[in-house]
Structures are given as C-alpha cells and as structure tokens.
Motif scaffolding. Structure first.
Motif: not given
Length: 293
Positions: A194-201, A204-208, A216-222
């Motif tokens: 899994a990939v944590v995505l933090e503090g990104v638009p 960008a998180a949606a495309a990844i 993907t696991i978001g924190i401040g990534a939408g």
C-alpha cells in the motif's frame, strides 16, 4: 468463498473481530471498491478501542514522538521506543492490520541495516507490516524478499521536515505530480502492499490511485484515495496543536478529560471523595473488638 478472496487470505474485512485484516486483503478491498479505514494508535487502551470500532489498519506512527512524548517533530523517536509502543498495540489488536513506523535513522544507512531493523519490528514486537518514507525502491524490494510487508509513504513525509522547510503540501506542479506517480508505481512494483499519500493535491492523489494496483491511503490527499488515515489524537482533540486543514475532529476528549479531572480535584478538596460507599470497613466482629480495645 471466491478464488480472489481465498487468495487474499479470506473474506473481506467486515468489522467482525474474527476476520483478520491482511496486506493482500487491502488490495482485495481496493478491487471491490471498499474504502479502507486507518488510524494511528500508540498504547493498549486506544488500540483496543480502535480495533473494536472496526478500523481496518492501525499504524503505530512515529507521530507518537509529538502527540504522546511532546517532541517538536518525529525525528527524535528511537527504534526501542517504537518497539515498546508497537508491542503494547499488538497485544490489544485482534482484527486490524498492525503496521509499525520505521523511525528516522532506522533505514537510512545500508539496505542490510534497514532490513535488520524491520525484522525487529516483526519478530520482537509483532508488527504485521512496516512503513517507510520516501521512494526507497531498493529497500522495499529487499524487505519484500525478506517476507516483510511494506507500506510506503510519499508526498509530505514528516521525517523530511528539514529538507522540505516545514510541513508543506507537496507535488503542487504537474512535473512534481508526475514524479510522485512514478515513485508510487516503482514502489508498488518493488512490492509495497500500500502507499500512504500525505499532503498532496487531490488531483495528483486521484491519478495515482487510478493507476496503482495496490491501495492508496490518504491523509490530506483528497477523497479519491482507496482509504483514509488520521492521527488518533487529532481525531479526538488531544493533540494540543493547531488543527490541520485535512483533520476532522469527531470528539473533544480534551474537554471531557479536563472536566473530569477538575471535578475530581474539587471532590478531593471538599472531602467529597471518597465517600463511605467507596471505603472499606472492618467486619462487624473486628469492628466491635476495635471499639472495645
């Protein structure tokens, strides 16, 4: 049970405490579009509450350096301290996947040193995966080869606070967003579960998220990420720090605890605690003897 569920290690997590969450199960959740819930926890009591609430993934985060130990950032936490807290969390958890943060300095030397430290988290503390920050593709491949599941962490990586000049949103240009996606794909190819995505638009998180086969696991990534994670102390207002844009507070534990503590102090000062019902007494024969002694 379907073949895909069997290969994922069983049925999808449902909140039933007997259905253990595994790293392959997270990928199955992504395939079936079931959002993944994740929270940090640092001790037995909170980990037990988080697990009993049906959270899928518990991260023993190096954020404990700040919210539990009062440090300015995450950099000073040690391997031994992280092991100590991971053990406490693991004892409480029956269902959630337990992931331990690799602290700063524990994987920044040789690949062999990083693997050796990761082994300690699995063997000594019971972690079921480790989390590492940055595009460390070779390390992820080595950990995967050593049978240690990995959660990668990209974007705003707190251990890079000095290089980033503070806690700043990352990948704010098209070029930076493309690099971020390339890093995420490389980490997944190397074996990250899994990939944590933090503090990104959000975009960008949606495309990844759309391109990765692992969640993907978001924190401040939408909201388009496959799952979301927050720091437990932020969730319940126990962090004593300004509220980040991406944090939603679901309770005010600080006010609850403060009020209880103040009422206790007042009862002690007015000799209202303990009362007679909260006190122990001699048995009647012993009491009679004591009175005549």
């Amino acid at each position: 049970m379907s073949l895909t569920n069997f290969l994922a290690g069983g049925n999808l997590p449902t909140g039933n405490p007997t259905t253990k969450v595994t790293v392959p199960a997270l990928s199955e959740m992504k395939r079936q579009l079931k959002p993944i819930s994740a929270l940090t926890a640092y001790d037995y009591a909170t980990a037990r509450l988080v697990d009993e609430a049906g959270i899928d993934l518990i991260l023993v985060g190096d954020s404990l350096a700040m919210v539990v130990m009062g440090h300015e950032n995450t950099l000073s936490i040690t391997v031994d301290e992280m092991l100590h807290h991971t053990r406490a969390v693991r004892r409480a958890v029956r269902r959630a996947l337990v992931v331990a943060d690799m602290p700063f300095g524990s994987y920044h030397g040789t690949i062999a040193e990083g693997v050796a430290n990761a082994v300690r988290f699995v063997k000594e503390a019971g972690a079921e995966a480790v989390k590492i920050e940055g595009a460390r593709v070779e390390l992820v491949a080595a950990l995967t080869a050593a049978e240690i599941p990995v959660v990668a962490h990209l974007g705003l990586t707190p251990q890079s606070v000095h290089r980033m000049g503070g806690y700043r949103v990352q990948a704010k240009t098209a070029e930076a967003a493309m690099r971020l996606k390339a890093d995420a794909l490389a980490l997944a190819e190397a074996g990250a579960g899994a990939v944590v995505l933090e503090g990104v638009p959000r975009e960008a998180a949606a495309a990844i998220t759309a391109e990765l086969t692992v969640p993907t696991i978001g924190i401040g990534a939408g909201p388009e990420c496959d799952g979301q994670i927050l720091v437990f102390h932020d969730l319940v207002n126990l962090s004593f720090s300004p509220q980040a844009k991406f944090v939603r507070r679901y309770a005010d534990a600080a006010s609850l605890f403060r009020g209880a503590i103040e009422r206790y102090r007042e009862d002690v000062e007015h000799r209202a605690f303990p009362n007679d019902a909260e006190s122990y007494h001699l048995p009647k024969p012993e009491l009679a003897q004591a009175k005549t002694a």
